[in-house]
Enzyme design. Structure first.
Site, PDB file in Angstrom:
ATOM      1  N   CYS A 112       0.699  -1.085   0.155  1.00  0.00           N
ATOM      2  CA  CYS A 112       0.215   0.277  -0.279  1.00  0.00           C
ATOM      3  C   CYS A 112       1.132   1.252   0.267  1.00  0.00           C
ATOM      4  O   CYS A 112       0.074   2.955  -0.633  1.00  0.00           O
ATOM      5  CB  CYS A 112      -0.610   0.131   1.179  1.00  0.00           C
ATOM      6  SG  CYS A 112      -2.060  -1.577   1.621  1.00  0.00           S
TER       7      CYS A 112
ATOM      8  N   HIS B  61      -4.365  20.050   5.988  1.00  0.00           N
ATOM      9  CA  HIS B  61      -5.055  19.233   5.683  1.00  0.00           C
ATOM     10  C   HIS B  61      -3.796  17.286   5.821  1.00  0.00           C
ATOM     11  O   HIS B  61      -2.916  17.449   5.753  1.00  0.00           O
ATOM     12  CB  HIS B  61      -5.356  18.539   4.363  1.00  0.00           C
ATOM     13  CG  HIS B  61      -5.769  20.266   3.717  1.00  0.00           C
ATOM     14  ND1 HIS B  61      -7.939  20.178   4.420  1.00  0.00           N
ATOM     15  CD2 HIS B  61      -5.872  21.099   3.964  1.00  0.00           C
ATOM     16  CE1 HIS B  61      -7.753  22.076   3.879  1.00  0.00           C
ATOM     17  NE2 HIS B  61      -6.554  22.324   3.165  1.00  0.00           N
TER      18      HIS B  61
ATOM     19  N   ASN C  21     -10.452  -0.146   1.255  1.00  0.00           N
ATOM     20  CA  ASN C  21      -8.665   0.120   0.467  1.00  0.00           C
ATOM     21  C   ASN C  21      -8.420  -0.541  -0.138  1.00  0.00           C
ATOM     22  O   ASN C  21      -8.365  -1.553  -0.520  1.00  0.00           O
ATOM     23  CB  ASN C  21      -8.342  -1.381   1.816  1.00  0.00           C
ATOM     24  CG  ASN C  21      -6.615  -1.129   1.803  1.00  0.00           C
ATOM     25  OD1 ASN C  21      -6.056  -0.532   0.662  1.00  0.00           O
ATOM     26  ND2 ASN C  21      -6.272  -1.966   2.738  1.00  0.00           N
TER      27      ASN C  21
ATOM     28  N   HIS D  90     -14.942   3.733   3.542  1.00  0.00           N
ATOM     29  CA  HIS D  90     -16.509   3.874   3.385  1.00  0.00           C
ATOM     30  C   HIS D  90     -16.869   3.503   2.809  1.00  0.00           C
ATOM     31  O   HIS D  90     -17.580   2.185   1.646  1.00  0.00           O
ATOM     32  CB  HIS D  90     -17.644   4.712   4.366  1.00  0.00           C
ATOM     33  CG  HIS D  90     -18.644   4.336   4.491  1.00  0.00           C
ATOM     34  ND1 HIS D  90     -19.778   3.584   5.321  1.00  0.00           N
ATOM     35  CD2 HIS D  90     -20.265   4.916   3.768  1.00  0.00           C
ATOM     36  CE1 HIS D  90     -20.611   2.993   5.062  1.00  0.00           C
ATOM     37  NE2 HIS D  90     -21.096   3.869   3.947  1.00  0.00           N
TER      38      HIS D  90
ATOM     39  N   HIS E  81      -3.334   7.132   4.910  1.00  0.00           N
ATOM     40  CA  HIS E  81      -4.325   5.730   3.816  1.00  0.00           C
ATOM     41  C   HIS E  81      -5.310   5.204   4.711  1.00  0.00           C
ATOM     42  O   HIS E  81      -5.067   4.904   5.822  1.00  0.00           O
ATOM     43  CB  HIS E  81      -2.602   4.973   4.134  1.00  0.00           C
ATOM     44  CG  HIS E  81      -3.204   3.162   3.318  1.00  0.00           C
ATOM     45  ND1 HIS E  81      -3.920   3.215   2.022  1.00  0.00           N
ATOM     46  CD2 HIS E  81      -3.401   2.586   4.183  1.00  0.00           C
ATOM     47  CE1 HIS E  81      -3.866   2.093   1.717  1.00  0.00           C
ATOM     48  NE2 HIS E  81      -3.360   1.203   3.321  1.00  0.00           N
TER      49      HIS E  81
ATOM     50  N   HIS F 157      12.010   2.661   6.615  1.00  0.00           N
ATOM     51  CA  HIS F 157      11.838   0.972   5.222  1.00  0.00           C
ATOM     52  C   HIS F 157      12.311   0.494   7.159  1.00  0.00           C
ATOM     53  O   HIS F 157      13.387   0.596   7.407  1.00  0.00           O
ATOM     54  CB  HIS F 157      12.992   0.952   4.884  1.00  0.00           C
ATOM     55  CG  HIS F 157      12.223  -0.197   3.533  1.00  0.00           C
ATOM     56  ND1 HIS F 157      12.410  -1.744   5.032  1.00  0.00           N
ATOM     57  CD2 HIS F 157      11.973  -0.663   2.829  1.00  0.00           C
ATOM     58  CE1 HIS F 157      11.928  -2.710   4.212  1.00  0.00           C
ATOM     59  NE2 HIS F 157      11.744  -2.291   2.375  1.00  0.00           N
TER      60      HIS F 157
END
Length: 463
Positions: free
Chosen positions: A166, A334, A371, A367, A338, A245
């Site tokens: 992702c 803002h 994902n 919603h 994810h 990482h």
């Protein structure tokens, strides 16, 4: 003679100053346009359809069915997300290579056709192409498939990346950013998606079947440039990007992996240490990016208060209700986070000390679209734009997570007032809804009973 040398020195200094400014400007990275993919209406995955799919899985027992259904109903995912086309055909979850290719073709054809039309940029103008799809590798690659479809130039620089999970969207942006530093006046195209068709897990391991509840079809195409002549037309300007990482740590490396279960079924394992690892990765990433986006006074104030709290707890045995948290709202307007799941959103909210209003774009994206892996961030950004919240000069913080384990973040500066309703056009006025409670909770309410009593038809389906 002295006057001549003085003039030469002044000209040299002016030239050096010009080169420094020119070098800095040439490293700029702008978003000209982006498009999110919306599949057709006949591919919507309702809770009722999900229940039927689960009942059709031969390897699931009644307990696994209860676990999955409870996860779906309480996941924060609504009734209008999308699945791959093969889920709705006779083959069901037993996908073929052609199903994955069709899924990708539908995604990039629709988004790129719209992007090229609306931006008025020709496919032949693209200099750099980056495609990321984590779990599926094709031969020839997807970049080659796109180049062939749109007859792009033979000197195009293409990058096809996989296995990044992702977090791949911001990794692709980082590749473009680095290419822009070496090449001036270029156009770059980033395509980010996930192949859901072959990713359904047909086993019964609870740590692996959970991914069947969360992931949905989606994708995004992003057009970027470093041409200074187009900066006034740009939507966003990249300010900074940080990648973290934790792959050197065995616990972080193994908390989210693609693997086989004891029966040979391939799926994604989500370990119990995943929340802890995500928190650690976020902490490390924020520690690096904070000095780039927050004023010095805010950082100094945080360090001072954190040390006072630490000394108070150590020497005066004072118990504090909560730790001091950096106030990111002093440097960010803002938060584009994810929407990996309800737990992920709640965890980031707690870690950064944000309000429910800050989390609204991510919750609404989860919603409405579920994902969609690496492309989820662009649906969140699209929600902010559709709600007309992005004004010139605003700063947007993007944060993504991925297997490995990775946490990547970047900040964008809004270049002009934005108000396009994009992929949210047909529904943005209905968000946020009065309640995010799944409408099928009443129908499936028996899953929360203790002891639970499933309807007779459910018992018969599993016996």
């Amino acid at each position: 003679m002295i006057a001549v040398w003085a003039c030469l020195l002044a000209l040299s200094l002016l030239f050096i100053f010009y080169k420094l400014i020119d070098h800095r400007i040439s490293q700029s990275c702008y978003i000209l346009h982006y498009e999110c993919f919306k599949p057709t209406e006949d591919r919507k995955v309702s809770t009722e359809f999900s229940g039927k799919m689960i009942r059709g899985c031969e390897n699931l027992g009644l307990d696994e069915y209860k676990f999955l259904l409870r996860a779906i109903v309480s996941s924060g995912i609504g009734e209008e997300t999308y699945g791959p086309r093969n889920f709705f055909l006779s083959c069901g979850t037993n996908s073929r290579l052609s199903d994955s290719l069709l899924e990708m073709d539908e995604f990039f054809t629709e988004t790129l056709d719209r992007l090229f039309s609306r931006s008025r940029i020709s496919p032949q103008d693209i200099d750099i192409l980056v495609v990321n799809v984590s779990v599926m590798a094709f031969v020839p690659s997807l970049t080659s498939r796109i180049i062939n479809r749109y007859k792009m130039r033979d000197d195009i620089k293409s990058f096809n990346i996989s296995g990044m999970g992702c977090s791949a969207s911001l990794i692709s942006i980082n590749i473009v950013q680095n290419m822009f530093r070496a090449h001036r006046n270029k156009f770059a195209l980033v395509l980010t998606s996930e192949s859901i068709a072959p990713s359904w897990y047909n086993g019964n391991e609870r740590s692996m079947i959970l991914t069947n509840c969360l992931f949905r079809c989606g994708g995004a195409a992003v057009l970027l440039t470093n041409k200074r002549t187009l900066r006034k037309q740009a939507m966003f300007r990249l300010k900074c990007l940080v990648r973290t990482h934790l792959g050197s740590c065995d616990e972080a490396y193994t908390c989210c992996t693609q693997q086989e279960d004891a029966e040979g079924h391939v799926g994604f394992f989500l370990g119990k240490t995943l929340p802890k690892t995500a928190t650690r990765a976020l902490t490390e990433n924020i520690r690096t990016i904070a000095p780039n986006i927050l004023p010095l006074t805010a950082i100094c104030c945080f360090v001072l208060l954190a040390n006072i709290q630490k000394l108070g707890a150590k020497f005066l045995h004072i118990k504090f209700e909560r730790k001091v948290i950096l106030n990111f709202k002093l440097g960010v307007d803002h938060f584009c986070l994810h929407p990996g799941g309800k737990a992920v959103i709640d965890g980031v909210k707690h870690s950064l000390g944000l309000t429910e209003g800050d989390m609204e774009p991510s919750r609404m994206t989860l919603h409405r679209f579920g994902n969609t892996s690496a492309s989820s961030l662009w649906y969140v950004l699209g929600y902010m734009e559709a709600k007309k919240r992005l004004k010139k000069g605003d700063r947007v913080l993007m944060i993504g997570f991925g297997s490995g384990f990775k946490c990547n973040s970047c900040t964008w500066e809004v270049s002009r007032d934005l108000c396009d309703q994009n992929v949210w056009e047909d529904c943005v006025d209905n968000f946020p809804p009065k309640s995010l409670i799944n409408p099928y909770l009443e129908k499936y309410g028996w899953i929360n009973e203790d002891p639970w009593m499933p309807p007779p038809e459910i018992v018969r389906a599993f016996t």
